[in-house]
Design a protein around this motif. Structure first.
Motif, mmCIF file in Angstrom:
data_model
loop_
_atom_site.group_PDB
_atom_site.id
_atom_site.type_symbol
_atom_site.label_atom_id
_atom_site.label_comp_id
_atom_site.label_asym_id
_atom_site.label_seq_id
_atom_site.Cartn_x
_atom_site.Cartn_y
_atom_site.Cartn_z
ATOM 1 N N ILE A 197 0.854 -1.198 0.000
ATOM 2 C CA ILE A 197 0.000 0.000 0.000
ATOM 3 C C ILE A 197 0.888 1.246 0.000
ATOM 4 N N TYR A 198 1.875 1.239 0.887
ATOM 5 C CA TYR A 198 2.807 2.379 0.995
ATOM 6 C C TYR A 198 3.483 2.644 -0.360
ATOM 7 N N VAL A 245 0.944 3.983 -3.102
ATOM 8 C CA VAL A 245 0.514 5.358 -2.798
ATOM 9 C C VAL A 245 1.680 6.331 -3.038
ATOM 10 N N SER A 266 2.454 6.700 -6.987
ATOM 11 C CA SER A 266 1.407 7.396 -7.750
ATOM 12 C C SER A 266 1.387 8.872 -7.368
ATOM 13 N N ASN A 267 1.491 9.141 -6.058
ATOM 14 C CA ASN A 267 1.393 10.534 -5.622
ATOM 15 C C ASN A 267 2.639 11.349 -5.919
ATOM 16 N N LYS A 308 1.181 14.510 -7.504
ATOM 17 C CA LYS A 308 1.162 15.667 -6.602
ATOM 18 C C LYS A 308 1.500 16.963 -7.346
ATOM 19 N N GLY A 345 1.731 1.778 -9.236
ATOM 20 C CA GLY A 345 1.387 3.157 -8.838
ATOM 21 C C GLY A 345 1.794 4.155 -9.917
ATOM 22 N N PRO A 381 -5.721 13.218 -6.027
ATOM 23 C CA PRO A 381 -5.017 12.129 -5.331
ATOM 24 C C PRO A 381 -5.708 10.790 -5.591
ATOM 25 N N THR A 406 -5.075 8.009 -3.581
ATOM 26 C CA THR A 406 -4.756 7.183 -2.404
ATOM 27 C C THR A 406 -5.817 6.105 -2.172
ATOM 28 N N PHE A 407 -7.096 6.499 -2.181
ATOM 29 C CA PHE A 407 -8.160 5.530 -1.888
ATOM 30 C C PHE A 407 -8.194 4.417 -2.927
ATOM 31 N N CYS A 424 -5.669 3.298 -4.702
ATOM 32 C CA CYS A 424 -4.497 2.432 -4.515
ATOM 33 C C CYS A 424 -4.708 1.496 -3.323
ATOM 34 N N VAL A 425 -5.185 2.046 -2.208
ATOM 35 C CA VAL A 425 -5.422 1.225 -1.019
ATOM 36 C C VAL A 425 -6.463 0.155 -1.349
#
Lengths: 251, 227
Positions: free
Chosen positions: A71-72, A75, A78-79, A83, A161, A173, A175-176, A178-179
């Motif tokens: 997950i780390y 995220v 991708s970010n 970003k 990612g 973003p 994040t959701f 990817c998680v």
């Protein structure tokens, strides 16, 4: 700071192993009441895994480094690209004398180095904690191979990612997403490990490409797994780089 | 151009209309980061010189900056490496009149040094005060481009005619009349880009109290081309 806490948590979780051995009988009684599916979801393939230092480590590794590490990684990668877009700093960056390929390559290198350091430190802390809290002999080879597979899994999700960042058309973003994606793939892997289920469908999930059965006496490095991870990671990186080069960054 | 885009950007300074900066940095970190892409050894001095001129505190954190101060950071990062081409999109937003004036002096100096300055603004008085040539852009296309003095002097006049008596005049039959409107029962105003002799001849048959032919301000030229 979060990373330090994460690594400390690995250490403290391993420190529980001593207590597990101390109260082996009582724990065995309790564990038998827990459905095997729940045990598998927690990473234990077999009840007796709890009472082996390496088995205890492998189960925790599934949750900490395979699941949370992936997950780390996803995220992060991708970010690190997106970003610039949702933070609207891409306009500044793109007006510098630097090519898209250079931006992609340098950001990817930083992210992959970050993932490598996370894995290196987690591996070191895990090794140290097993050495401190083990009860009998500890075979280093399966430990090293599992650590390598875990690193390759994290790298694969890192590359995934990058692909998400290359594909997404709106600056926001992810994040959701990817998680969610990592959790779904982890869930597939867990289901495929349940007894009485033909687990072949689990190979859809990259988690299944990691051989977690470290207590199996024939456990060793399997090159098809390593090549599968490396091959797909390289492929995803090139595909992501191609998409990023063509992407309309400022829309 | 796509092939040499990196080389082109090395000689380019760009101020976007919205100054979006890295929120985790301080002003001096951001400016040093931006300057590092161009190499060179004098950027530190240049940053300090420009920050002094625009009255910007280099130690402030980016998220603490006002819109005007963010704009100053954006202007400095575009000027540090002394580019050959400067593109400024609404650079005066948020700047007080004193700093605006210093910015105009700075841009004039850059221009004298040999830099080409593209200055985009909706405040046409600024454009009129600073620029030599102007291009009017509509729907992403240049619809008129010329020297400001030429636009004002030769091409378009603002004509105001005051008649001696009330007169109902809907139009004048002369080529080059636009934006025609009646100001009062006795006066008309219009923009004129045709032959002035034809206009005078046409008006000579009417009884006038006053006639004024002026250079229109840039705003009116702009509106004329936009309508």
């Amino acid at each position: 700071m979060n990373r330090i806490l994460f690594h400390m948590d690995i250490f403290f979780t391993m420190s529980l192993f001593r207590s597990v051995l101390e109260y082996q009988q009582q724990i065995m009684g309790m564990v038998k009441l827990v459905p095997m599916a729940a045990m598998k979801a927690r990473g234990f393939g077999n009840i007796n895994d709890i009472f082996s230092g390496l088995g205890f480590y492998a189960a925790n590794n599934i949750v900490y480094m395979m699941l949370l590490g992936s997950i780390y990684s996803m995220v992060l990668t991708s970010n690190i690209l997106l970003k610039e877009e949702y933070g609207k700093t891409a306009e500044f960056l793109m007006s510098r004398p630097v090519s898209r390929d250079e931006i992609f390559a340098s950001k990817m290198a930083v992210a992959f180095l970050n993932i490598a350091l996370l894995n290196l430190l987690a591996g070191f802390i895990s090794f140290l904690s097993i050495e401190i809290f083990k009860s009998g002999d500890f075979r280093i080879q399966p430990f090293m191979i599992l650590t390598l597979y875990t690193f390759l899994l994290n790298l694969f999700f890192g590359a995934l990612g990058l692909l998400v960042a290359g594909l997404i058309r709106r600056a926001r973003p992810v994040t959701f997403f990817c998680v969610g994606l990592v959790l779904v793939l982890y869930f597939l892997f867990t289901i495929s490990r349940l007894s009485g289920v033909n687990g072949d469908f689990g190979y859809v999930s990259p988690f299944k490409w990691v051989n977690v059965e470290v207590l199996n006496p024939s456990y060793g490095a399997e090159f098809w797994r390593i090549f599968l991870f490396l091959g797909l990671t390289v492929l995803l990186v090139f595909l992501s780089g191609f998409l990023y080069r063509k992407k309309d960054i400022l829309t | 151009m796509v092939k040499d885009s990196k080389q082109i950007r090395r000689r380019l300074g760009y101020v976007p209309s919205d100054a979006n900066l890295y929120d985790t940095m301080r002003v001096n970190e951001f400016l040093r980061f931006g300057a590092a892409f161009y190499g060179g050894t004098h950027s530190e001095d240049r940053i300090r010189e420009l920050a002094g001129l625009l009255e910007l505190d280099l130690e402030r954190k980016i998220p603490e900056l006002s819109t005007g101060n963010k704009k100053k950071v954006s202007i400095i990062q575009a000027l540090v490496h002394q580019p050959d081409l400067l593109i400024l999109d609404e650079p005066t937003t948020g700047l007080d009149p004193l700093i605006q004036s210093r910015l105009f002096n700075l841009l004039t100096e850059e221009n004298k040094r040999g830099a080409t300055v593209f200055f985009s603004s909706h405040v046409l008085s600024e454009v009129q005060a600073l620029c030599r040539r102007v291009a009017i852009v509509k729907d992403g296309r240049i619809i008129k481009s010329d020297e400001i003095t030429a636009l004002r002097d030769r091409q378009l006049k603002k004509v105001r005619v005051l008649f001696s008596d009330e007169i109902v005049l809907r139009e004048l039959n002369v080529k080059g009349i636009a934006s025609f409107h009646t100001e009062s029962p006795k006066s008309i105003v219009f923009m004129f880009s045709g032959d002035i002799n034809e206009l005078i001849q046409s008006l000579s048959v009417l009884r006038l109290e006053n006639l004024s032919i002026e250079e229109p301000p840039l705003e009116e030229i702009f509106l004329h081309y936009y309508r």
